[in-house]
Design a protein around this motif. Structure first.
Motif, PDB file in Angstrom:
ATOM      1  N   LEU A  13       0.832  -1.207   0.000  1.00 33.33           N
ATOM      2  CA  LEU A  13       0.000   0.000   0.000  1.00 33.33           C
ATOM      3  C   LEU A  13       0.866   1.257   0.000  1.00 33.33           C
ATOM      4  N   GLN A  14       1.904   1.262   0.865  1.00 35.85           N
ATOM      5  CA  GLN A  14       2.792   2.422   0.943  1.00 35.85           C
ATOM      6  C   GLN A  14       3.537   2.634  -0.380  1.00 35.85           C
ATOM      7  N   LYS A  15       3.959   1.520  -0.992  1.00 35.52           N
ATOM      8  CA  LYS A  15       4.703   1.593  -2.247  1.00 35.52           C
ATOM      9  C   LYS A  15       3.835   2.185  -3.364  1.00 35.52           C
ATOM     10  N   VAL A  16       2.587   1.664  -3.498  1.00 35.91           N
ATOM     11  CA  VAL A  16       1.679   2.141  -4.545  1.00 35.91           C
ATOM     12  C   VAL A  16       1.310   3.603  -4.295  1.00 35.91           C
ATOM     13  N   ALA A  17       1.117   3.968  -3.045  1.00 38.25           N
ATOM     14  CA  ALA A  17       0.788   5.362  -2.716  1.00 38.25           C
ATOM     15  C   ALA A  17       1.911   6.294  -3.136  1.00 38.25           C
ATOM     16  N   SER A  18       3.153   5.875  -2.883  1.00 39.83           N
ATOM     17  CA  SER A  18       4.305   6.696  -3.281  1.00 39.83           C
ATOM     18  C   SER A  18       4.397   6.810  -4.801  1.00 39.83           C
TER      19      SER A  18
ATOM     20  N   LYS B 205      -5.804   7.493   3.197  1.00 39.43           N
ATOM     21  CA  LYS B 205      -6.811   8.539   2.959  1.00 39.43           C
ATOM     22  C   LYS B 205      -7.286   8.513   1.509  1.00 39.43           C
ATOM     23  N   ALA B 206      -6.441   9.038   0.616  1.00 39.18           N
ATOM     24  CA  ALA B 206      -6.812   9.005  -0.804  1.00 39.18           C
ATOM     25  C   ALA B 206      -6.699   7.602  -1.379  1.00 39.18           C
TER      26      ALA B 206
ATOM     27  N   ARG C 138      -8.207   0.799  -3.041  1.00 39.93           N
ATOM     28  CA  ARG C 138      -9.322   1.624  -3.506  1.00 39.93           C
ATOM     29  C   ARG C 138      -8.912   3.091  -3.497  1.00 39.93           C
ATOM     30  N   LEU C 139      -9.209   3.778  -4.606  1.00 41.18           N
ATOM     31  CA  LEU C 139      -9.029   5.231  -4.675  1.00 41.18           C
ATOM     32  C   LEU C 139     -10.305   5.880  -5.201  1.00 41.18           C
ATOM     33  N   THR C 140     -10.400   7.173  -5.112  1.00 40.83           N
ATOM     34  CA  THR C 140     -11.620   7.873  -5.526  1.00 40.83           C
ATOM     35  C   THR C 140     -11.745   7.855  -7.044  1.00 40.83           C
TER      36      THR C 140
ATOM     37  N   VAL D  66     -12.842   3.422  -7.070  1.00 42.78           N
ATOM     38  CA  VAL D  66     -12.376   2.386  -7.994  1.00 42.78           C
ATOM     39  C   VAL D  66     -11.542   1.377  -7.195  1.00 42.78           C
ATOM     40  N   ARG D  67     -11.911   0.108  -7.326  1.00 50.55           N
ATOM     41  CA  ARG D  67     -11.169  -0.945  -6.631  1.00 50.55           C
ATOM     42  C   ARG D  67     -10.225  -1.617  -7.632  1.00 50.55           C
ATOM     43  N   PHE D  68      -8.940  -1.782  -7.213  1.00 49.57           N
ATOM     44  CA  PHE D  68      -7.969  -2.356  -8.138  1.00 49.57           C
ATOM     45  C   PHE D  68      -6.905  -3.124  -7.353  1.00 49.57           C
ATOM     46  N   THR D  69      -6.049  -3.842  -8.055  1.00 47.00           N
ATOM     47  CA  THR D  69      -4.980  -4.622  -7.433  1.00 47.00           C
ATOM     48  C   THR D  69      -3.756  -4.581  -8.351  1.00 47.00           C
ATOM     49  N   ASN D  70      -2.658  -5.176  -7.856  1.00 47.18           N
ATOM     50  CA  ASN D  70      -1.469  -5.337  -8.685  1.00 47.18           C
ATOM     51  C   ASN D  70      -0.920  -6.756  -8.512  1.00 47.18           C
ATOM     52  N   ARG D  71       0.196  -7.037  -9.147  1.00 52.63           N
ATOM     53  CA  ARG D  71       0.700  -8.405  -9.159  1.00 52.63           C
ATOM     54  C   ARG D  71       1.067  -8.881  -7.754  1.00 52.63           C
ATOM     55  N   LYS D  72       1.737  -8.040  -6.976  1.00 52.59           N
ATOM     56  CA  LYS D  72       2.165  -8.426  -5.636  1.00 52.59           C
ATOM     57  C   LYS D  72       0.965  -8.672  -4.721  1.00 52.59           C
ATOM     58  N   LEU D  73       0.013  -7.751  -4.752  1.00 55.19           N
ATOM     59  CA  LEU D  73      -1.178  -7.881  -3.897  1.00 55.19           C
ATOM     60  C   LEU D  73      -2.011  -9.087  -4.312  1.00 55.19           C
ATOM     61  N   SER D  74      -2.074  -9.374  -5.619  1.00 60.19           N
ATOM     62  CA  SER D  74      -2.826 -10.523  -6.121  1.00 60.19           C
ATOM     63  C   SER D  74      -2.230 -11.840  -5.624  1.00 60.19           C
TER      64      SER D  74
END
Length: 704
Positions: A272-277, A285-286, A300-302, A325-333
């Motif tokens: 989460l921290q990595k994707v946020a950065s 928050k966002a 999830r982001l707005t 919008v709900r989404f994922t990436n390879r690591k989270l999957s």
């Protein structure tokens, strides 16, 4: 909601009832079930056999050794049959759930168990005067102390679960950790409730302490170990996400899996921290990390930030909703399915632990039943207090007299349900006295208020004996052992019962079940058959009640000949609902007054609903013909108590009253330009001048 059905005669054969009860009943001694005194009640045992078979108790071992067998003493309660429940609109009907009824009027309960108990109190009014007074004292406490009433009603009761329902699930071993947590939450609220109850220092402090406070303190202490058990077993962090898991440190195997799950959760948080950065958003928050049962963990982001991940091969959009919008990436999957698998293993492993916890928690079922009863009683008492204070005119505390006292006096009585729906209710009095007024015959026009009046009396008796304040200015009530109604019977085509047969069945039930301590309410008896047969039955039933039963009775009728019963039986009195009728116009006054109504107003009612004039004219002609014929009939010679001279005098008096009223109207117009105080003084002077004429119609109007 109950489903009423039919059972075959063979179902009542109690062949295996003894063996069934041996397994179902929890006994405190070695006495065999068939030696219990309850087993001597053959009919009750046969019905019990049908009930056990219908509920299929024997197919579930969780029911074994869970029940007790005892006799239900119905003599403690007022007898009410289905006719009373329907006629008095005590509880909501299935056909019209929106119709106002006594239950809806009194129901301000915050708990489901309180609503159940309120319905029980309505359908089972008490007979014991001391128990009734105890309930009235409790209601009075919360009427007089509005601060405590509001605090408990708004802050405490609304946060409590259905202790009784959960206790039942615990005793049967069918509860869940979520049920245990709900009880835990509810128990945490009880000390504050106890503190609020302790704030009361009024005259009923001893009663409050014995009925509510002392038992509440005792149960808080008893159930503190239940709360400690839940704190020891339940993972409170998982509760925040509505998951009810056993704490990882409660058992070694669970601890190992729990550590692996926490490691994965830390990995997902780092992602989460990595994707946020990467997206330039603030984590938590966002951009948020969330989970669901079918998607697992996701980001999830707005919707306005959706452009940041659009056409980005590193992210996969799962869905788009209003909240974002709900989404994922390879690591989270990769991490999410691993966490889900570990969670399933954790839940599977904790099943045995939960089963044992539920078994231990089941030992507290008896205390939870008690706390459920206490909360329900408190909820109902406060509900009755709120109903009393919120009424258009506040209800009053009835003065209760023991059964057999033969006295009842209701001053300025109102129908509670009509009053609640913003209908202008004309108050009336009702007095019963064993010496001279136990049986009231009420005559008067249709729509004049006879049915409303007699229902009001019956409802007041019932409300008083259930422990409620009543809609009167003052009330003295002698306890009755049953309330019997024959009001508004209709046919039942499916059962092949006509309107008249329904009347006779209800009347027969009254004659068989009523006693000298009953309240009987009868409306329009004998209307479903020929006039002479109907009058004969009405006379015979009334005579029997008045001379043999001698109980409180209200008898509304259009048979004016019934009023002659007052000449034969000393404690029978005549009353009538007043109305003014002249020049084919009728004014209903809705006031119940002593004496006889000297005419029928059927044609006036027909005119009020705009019958064709030709129909009305023919009806008047035919009615006059029948009156001329009946003036020489045997029925008239036997039971008529109003002479033709009296009728003529009454007609002249009515005409005079209209002249007086016209003069009153003219003089009022002259006062229109005066000051308000002068108008009030002038109106009172004109009123007193009119009363000096001694016109009974004017007196009736002035008393309303």
């Amino acid at each position: 909601m109950c489903t009423v059905g039919q059972s075959l005669t063979g179902d009542f054969a109690a062949k295996s009832i003894t063996q069934d009860l041996e397994r179902l009943v929890k006994r405190k001694s070695d006495v065999a079930v068939d030696a219990l005194p309850e087993m001597e009640k053959k009919l009750a045992v046969e019905c019990l056999a049908v009930l056990i078979n219908y509920l299929d108790f024997m197919s579930d071992e969780a029911n074994f050794n869970k029940f007790c067998l005892k006799t239900f003493d119905i003599s403690r309660y007022v007898k009410l049959d289905t006719a009373v429940v329907k006629s008095l609109n005590l509880i909501p009907s299935t056909s019209d759930s929106k119709e106002m009824c006594l239950y809806k009027l009194l129901n301000n309960c915050k708990t489901v168990s309180g609503q159940r108990l309120l319905k029980q109190w309505i359908l089972q009014p008490l007979v014991d005067v001391n128990k009734i007074e105890e309930r009235l004292d409790l209601v009075e406490v919360f009427i007089l102390d509005s601060l405590i009433r509001q605090t408990i009603h708004e802050q405490h009761l609304s946060s409590l679960p259905d202790f009784t329902k959960i206790a039942k699930k615990l005793s049967l071993g069918k509860a869940t950790l979520q049920d245990c947590y709900r009880v835990y939450q509810g128990l945490s609220k009880l000390p504050d409730l106890d503190s609020t109850l302790d704030e009361y220092t009024g005259e009923h402090r001893v009663l409050m302490n014995s009925v509510l406070s002392s038992e509440l303190k005792e149960l808080i202490t008893d159930l503190s170990k239940f709360s400690a058990l839940i704190e020891e077993v339940l993972d409170m962090d998982s509760v925040k996400t509505m998951e009810f898991l056993v704490r990882a440190d409660f058992e070694e195997a669970l601890g190992e899996i729990g550590e692996q799950m926490k490691a994965l959760e830390k990995g997902m948080d780092r992602e989460l921290q990595k994707v946020a950065s990467e997206l330039g958003l603030e984590a938590g928050k966002a951009l948020k990390l969330e989970s669901s049962s079918h998607l697992g963990y996701f980001l999830r982001l707005t919707r306005k930030d959706e452009k940041l991940i659009r056409n980005n091969k590193n992210f996969q959009i799962l869905d788009t909703k209003k909240d974002g919008v709900r989404f994922t990436n390879r690591k989270l999957s990769k991490l999410s399915p691993e966490h889900l698998e570990l969670k399933r293993s954790y839940q599977k492993l904790q099943v045995d632990v939960v089963t044992e916890v539920i078994k231990v928690a089941g030992g507290y079922a008896e205390s939870l039943y008690r706390i459920g009863d206490l909360v329900s009683q408190l909820d109902v008492v406060i509900s009755l207090a709120i109903a009393s204070t919120n009424a258009t005119l506040p209800y009053v505390r009835p003065k209760m007299l023991p059964k057999g006292s033969g006295v009842a006096e209701l001053k300025e009585l109102r129908h509670p349900c009509l009053e609640a729906i913003d209908v202008d209710v004309i108050p009336n009095d009702c007095v019963f006295n064993a010496e001279n007024s136990m049986f009231h015959i009420i005559t008067g026009p249709n729509m004049g208020g006879k049915s409303t009046y007699i229902r009001s009396v019956a409802l007041t008796f019932l409300m008083a004996q259930m422990g409620s304040f009543v809609p009167c200015e003052s009330a003295t009530v002698t306890v009755v052992d049953s309330i019997m109604c024959r009001v508004g019977a209709g046919d039942s085509q499916l059962k092949g019962i006509s309107t008249f047969m329904a009347e006779m069945l209800e009347s027969s039930a009254i004659l068989k079940a009523a006693s000298e301590s009953s309240l009987i309410v009868i409306d329009e008896l004998g209307r479903g058959t020929a006039t002479y047969d109907g009058f004969g039955l009405a006379w015979g039933i009334s005579h029997y009640i008045a001379t043999e039963l001698k109980c409180f009775t209200l008898f509304a009728t259009h048979f004016h000949e019934m009023t002659a019963l007052a000449d034969e039986v000393p404690h029978v009195t005549n009353m009538h609902v007043s109305a003014l009728a002249e020049m084919n116009q009728m004014t209903l006054l809705y006031k119940v007054l002593p004496g006889v109504c000297d005419q029928s107003f059927g044609l006036h009612v027909a005119k009020m609903v705009n019958f064709p004039e030709r129909v009305l004219e023919y009806a008047r002609h035919k009615s006059q013909q029948l009156e001329d014929v009946e003036s020489h009939a045997t029925l008239d010679s036997l039971s008529s108590q109003i002479t033709e001279e009296v009728k003529c005098a009454r007609r002249k008096e009515r005409i005079e009253s209209y002249d007086l009223l016209q003069g009153f109207s003219d003089r009022l117009k002259e006062l229109s330009s005066s000051t308000p105080s002068d108008i009030l003084t002038g109106v009172e002077a004109i009123k007193q001048e009119m009363l000096q004429h001694g016109n009974s119609f004017i007196r009736s109007l002035a008393s309303c």
